[in-house]
Write a protein that holds these residues in place. Sequence first.
Motif, PDB file in Angstrom:
ATOM      1  N   THR A  57       1.515  41.826   6.969  1.00 31.56           N
ATOM      2  CA  THR A  57       0.528  42.687   7.610  1.00 31.56           C
ATOM      3  C   THR A  57       0.841  42.852   9.099  1.00 31.56           C
ATOM      4  OG1 THR A  57      -1.228  42.053   6.060  1.00 31.56           O
ATOM      5  CG2 THR A  57      -1.912  42.943   8.182  1.00 31.56           C
ATOM      6  N   LEU A  79       9.457  43.932   1.326  1.00 32.63           N
ATOM      7  CA  LEU A  79       8.286  43.081   1.548  1.00 32.63           C
ATOM      8  C   LEU A  79       8.124  42.850   3.045  1.00 32.63           C
ATOM      9  CD1 LEU A  79       6.069  41.127   0.523  1.00 32.63           C
ATOM     10  CD2 LEU A  79       7.860  39.378   0.393  1.00 32.63           C
ATOM     11  N   ALA A  83      -0.074  53.186  -6.167  1.00 31.15           N
ATOM     12  CA  ALA A  83      -0.335  51.766  -6.375  1.00 31.15           C
ATOM     13  C   ALA A  83      -0.629  51.527  -7.857  1.00 31.15           C
ATOM     14  CB  ALA A  83      -1.521  51.325  -5.518  1.00 31.15           C
ATOM     15  N   GLN A  86       9.726  50.510  -3.616  1.00 29.30           N
ATOM     16  CA  GLN A  86       8.548  49.649  -3.552  1.00 29.30           C
ATOM     17  C   GLN A  86       8.322  49.154  -2.125  1.00 29.30           C
ATOM     18  OE1 GLN A  86       6.338  48.524  -6.135  1.00 29.30           O
ATOM     19  NE2 GLN A  86       5.183  47.738  -4.362  1.00 29.30           N
ATOM     20  N   VAL A  87       7.090  49.277  -1.685  1.00 28.21           N
ATOM     21  CA  VAL A  87       6.655  48.695  -0.410  1.00 28.21           C
ATOM     22  C   VAL A  87       5.535  47.703  -0.723  1.00 28.21           C
ATOM     23  CG1 VAL A  87       5.493  49.146   1.782  1.00 28.21           C
ATOM     24  CG2 VAL A  87       7.287  50.691   0.971  1.00 28.21           C
ATOM     25  N   THR A  88       5.727  46.476  -0.288  1.00 33.30           N
ATOM     26  CA  THR A  88       4.722  45.442  -0.504  1.00 33.30           C
ATOM     27  C   THR A  88       4.354  44.827   0.836  1.00 33.30           C
ATOM     28  OG1 THR A  88       5.636  44.941  -2.697  1.00 33.30           O
ATOM     29  CG2 THR A  88       4.155  43.309  -1.708  1.00 33.30           C
ATOM     30  N   ARG A 110       2.569  58.148  -2.553  1.00 26.17           N
ATOM     31  CA  ARG A 110       2.624  56.755  -2.985  1.00 26.17           C
ATOM     32  C   ARG A 110       1.698  56.540  -4.166  1.00 26.17           C
ATOM     33  NH1 ARG A 110      -0.331  53.917   2.282  1.00 26.17           N
ATOM     34  NH2 ARG A 110      -2.467  54.604   1.822  1.00 26.17           N
ATOM     35  N   THR A 162       0.433  48.860   0.132  1.00 21.68           N
ATOM     36  CA  THR A 162       1.307  48.431  -0.949  1.00 21.68           C
ATOM     37  C   THR A 162       1.306  49.451  -2.079  1.00 21.68           C
ATOM     38  OG1 THR A 162       1.004  46.073  -0.468  1.00 21.68           O
ATOM     39  CG2 THR A 162       1.667  46.662  -2.714  1.00 21.68           C
ATOM     40  N   SER A 198       2.180  41.927   2.547  1.00 18.72           N
ATOM     41  CA  SER A 198       1.466  40.684   2.256  1.00 18.72           C
ATOM     42  C   SER A 198       0.417  40.411   3.338  1.00 18.72           C
ATOM     43  CB  SER A 198       2.446  39.523   2.167  1.00 18.72           C
ATOM     44  OG  SER A 198       3.085  39.318   3.414  1.00 18.72           O
ATOM     45  N   PRO A 204      -2.170  45.582   3.719  1.00 21.57           N
ATOM     46  CA  PRO A 204      -2.021  45.341   2.280  1.00 21.57           C
ATOM     47  C   PRO A 204      -2.349  46.581   1.438  1.00 21.57           C
ATOM     48  CG  PRO A 204      -3.031  43.446   3.307  1.00 21.57           C
ATOM     49  CD  PRO A 204      -2.933  44.502   4.378  1.00 21.57           C
TER      50      PRO A 204
END
Length: 125
Positions: free
Chosen positions: A14, A11, A40, A120-122, A38, A91, A124, A88
Amino acid sequence: QVQLVESGGGLVQTGGSLRLSCAASGRTFSRYAMGWFRQAPGAEREFVSAISRSGGSTYYADSVKGRFTISRENAKNTVYLQMNSLKPDDTAVYYCAAKSSSGGSYYLFTSYEYWGQGTQVTVSS
C-alpha cells in the motif's frame, strides 16, 4: 488487426507505485485510442483510464484520478499507466485495449475492439 501485450504488473505494498506498459503490434498504433480497464475477482470489468490517439486528451475513473497517469509514445507503439499511491482496492487484473472508432464512449469496454491478455496487480495492506 492489433495485438496488445501488457507488462509491469506485480506485488506492491500500500502506497507503492507500479508502471504498466502495453506494447502494440503493427504500424497503425497512432490510429487507435487506448484504454486501461481492470477486473477484480467476482467483479465486472471496470474502466480505469483512456487516452486519445494523439495523446492530447486523457480520461480517468474517479477512483484513480490524481493517483494514476496514462501516457503514450506512438513512436514506440506503447501506452503506459503510471500508478502511484496504490491501495488494496486497486488489486485486479489490468487490461489494455485499443479503440479504432471515433464513436463510442472511452468509458465503456464495449467500445474497444482489441484487448491484451492482462497483467496482475496485487496491492498488499
